[in-house]
Motif scaffolding. Sequence first.
Motif, short mmCIF file in Angstrom:
data_model
loop_
_atom_site.label_atom_id
_atom_site.label_comp_id
_atom_site.label_asym_id
_atom_site.label_seq_id
_atom_site.Cartn_x
_atom_site.Cartn_y
_atom_site.Cartn_z
N SER A 237 1.02 -1.38 -0.04
CA SER A 237 -0.26 0.34 -0.10
C SER A 237 0.58 1.24 0.34
O SER A 237 2.27 1.33 0.06
CB SER A 237 -1.12 0.24 0.83
OG SER A 237 0.08 0.33 2.39
N PHE A 238 0.11 2.63 -0.15
CA PHE A 238 0.99 3.15 -0.87
C PHE A 238 -0.20 4.59 -0.70
O PHE A 238 -0.81 4.79 -1.61
CB PHE A 238 1.67 3.46 -2.02
CG PHE A 238 2.94 4.53 -2.47
CD1 PHE A 238 4.57 4.49 -2.15
CD2 PHE A 238 2.73 5.97 -2.37
CE1 PHE A 238 5.53 5.25 -2.30
CE2 PHE A 238 3.66 6.82 -2.40
CZ PHE A 238 5.00 6.75 -2.42
N LEU A 328 6.38 -1.17 -6.47
CA LEU A 328 6.97 -0.10 -7.69
C LEU A 328 5.74 -0.05 -8.86
O LEU A 328 5.28 1.28 -9.29
CB LEU A 328 8.52 -0.02 -8.51
CG LEU A 328 9.61 -0.71 -7.68
CD1 LEU A 328 10.43 -1.32 -8.19
CD2 LEU A 328 9.76 0.67 -8.12
N LYS A 329 5.41 -1.15 -8.94
CA LYS A 329 4.09 -1.48 -10.13
C LYS A 329 2.96 -0.54 -9.56
O LYS A 329 2.30 0.49 -10.22
CB LYS A 329 3.77 -2.51 -10.27
CG LYS A 329 2.23 -2.37 -11.38
CD LYS A 329 1.63 -3.94 -12.12
CE LYS A 329 1.25 -4.42 -12.67
NZ LYS A 329 -0.27 -3.40 -12.48
N ASP A 333 2.03 2.92 -11.13
CA ASP A 333 0.01 2.90 -12.13
C ASP A 333 -0.59 4.24 -11.23
O ASP A 333 -1.89 5.03 -12.10
CB ASP A 333 -0.10 1.36 -11.91
CG ASP A 333 0.01 0.65 -13.06
OD1 ASP A 333 0.80 0.57 -13.20
OD2 ASP A 333 0.10 -1.25 -12.50
N ASN A 334 -0.15 4.44 -10.19
CA ASN A 334 -1.19 5.62 -9.80
C ASN A 334 0.06 6.52 -9.36
O ASN A 334 -1.23 7.98 -9.21
CB ASN A 334 -1.22 4.37 -8.05
CG ASN A 334 -2.38 3.83 -8.08
OD1 ASN A 334 -3.85 3.90 -8.91
ND2 ASN A 334 -1.66 2.17 -8.23
N LYS A 335 0.33 7.65 -9.39
CA LYS A 335 1.53 8.49 -9.17
C LYS A 335 1.06 9.15 -9.63
O LYS A 335 0.81 11.03 -9.32
CB LYS A 335 3.17 8.54 -9.75
CG LYS A 335 2.88 8.04 -10.81
CD LYS A 335 4.58 7.70 -11.20
CE LYS A 335 5.26 7.66 -12.32
NZ LYS A 335 6.41 7.84 -12.68
N ASP A 344 8.12 11.21 -11.93
CA ASP A 344 8.92 10.42 -10.61
C ASP A 344 9.37 9.46 -10.68
O ASP A 344 8.17 8.20 -11.47
CB ASP A 344 7.22 11.39 -9.54
CG ASP A 344 7.62 12.72 -9.46
OD1 ASP A 344 8.69 13.46 -9.12
OD2 ASP A 344 6.53 13.71 -9.03
N GLU A 345 9.27 9.41 -9.60
CA GLU A 345 10.48 7.61 -9.27
C GLU A 345 9.62 7.29 -7.79
O GLU A 345 10.10 8.82 -6.98
CB GLU A 345 12.15 7.59 -9.48
CG GLU A 345 12.03 7.80 -11.68
CD GLU A 345 13.07 7.38 -12.00
OE1 GLU A 345 13.68 7.35 -11.42
OE2 GLU A 345 13.55 7.74 -13.08
N LEU A 346 10.39 6.11 -7.41
CA LEU A 346 10.03 5.86 -6.21
C LEU A 346 11.50 4.95 -6.14
O LEU A 346 12.09 4.28 -6.62
CB LEU A 346 8.99 5.16 -5.83
CG LEU A 346 9.18 4.34 -4.63
CD1 LEU A 346 8.82 5.18 -3.33
CD2 LEU A 346 7.86 2.71 -4.84
#
Length: 349
Positions: A237-238, A328-329, A333-335, A344-346
């Motif tokens: 979850s994010f 990561l997916k 998919d939601n950023k 933007d990257e994680l």
Amino acid sequence: TGSRASLQAALRTLLAVPWPSQRDVRAALQLLAVLQWVLSFLLLGTVSLLVLICLLFTSFWTIPALYLAWIIFDWDTPERGGRRLSCLRRWTVWKHFRDYFPVKLVKTHDLSPSHNYIIGSHPHGILCVGAFCNFITGSTGFEEMFPGIRTFLTTLAGNFRLPLFREYLMSGGLCPVTRRAIGYLLSQNGTGNAVAIVIGGAAESLSCRPGVTTLILRNRKGFVRMALQHGAFLVPSFSFGENDLFRQVVFEEGSWMRSIQRRFQKMIGFAPCVFYGRGLTSERSRGFLPYARPVTTVVGAPLAVPKVQNPSRELVDTYHEMYIRALLKLFNDNKTKYGLSETDELHIL
């Protein structure tokens, strides 16, 4: 006649005073809801401990004595599921808390109540607003979105040694982030349990700042081992927007202040962050309240995990990599839907 005239003048003056609008009342209630939450987490345990110590030297010494006896008798309860109170989780105050930011929960897949789950909560932020609001309060509708699933949120075990604060935490469904406590929920509490773990923990809070998404996850594998030992499915979850709620003074790696933070983290379990938010009077003032920024928690698809009593390091590494890919997916998919740009990257450390 004079008294009547004076009364009429007073009434005219009173009626001329503008009454607060419903919007102003709602804003005030939301601010008070967040204020009580912040004060509870920052001060309730320490203040309660000091009050009980002071009472020991007064004629009311029996109160702390009896409470100490109760804590000794009740010592293991936090690691045996605690004492959830549905009425507290559904307090109206949590709806005002939710609306202050606002906090929103997004479901992407079903969770079957025939399984148990470990939900990885990312990022930590400063005070884990998204995790608390979604997994502890009923304000965002988790139980309605995922029927049959009971959520628990883990926190530092030391918090359950503080008087009154421990009762407050347990009533909401918080439990210690220990193998014993998590193992109990995943093996002796039936099915339909979802234990949320803020995996990055205190170390991740030191990197919390707006515009930067860095997770401490690469070497955090204990939650995967626990999932394998109990056959609990892994769910990423994010919380988008979590890092925008406060401003933190970030000290560079190698600096003496960073060194002090690391030492405190090792000694007491959490890192003393230097942060600030808004004040009570306005958004422009500085204080300790979070800024009103949207937080959207997206719960991803469950990753099926077999039950293996003694999982090998290779098996743990395999499912750890699968979890990172799923996270990561979920992020990519939601950023763009929740405030971030396509570029933007994680960053996972």
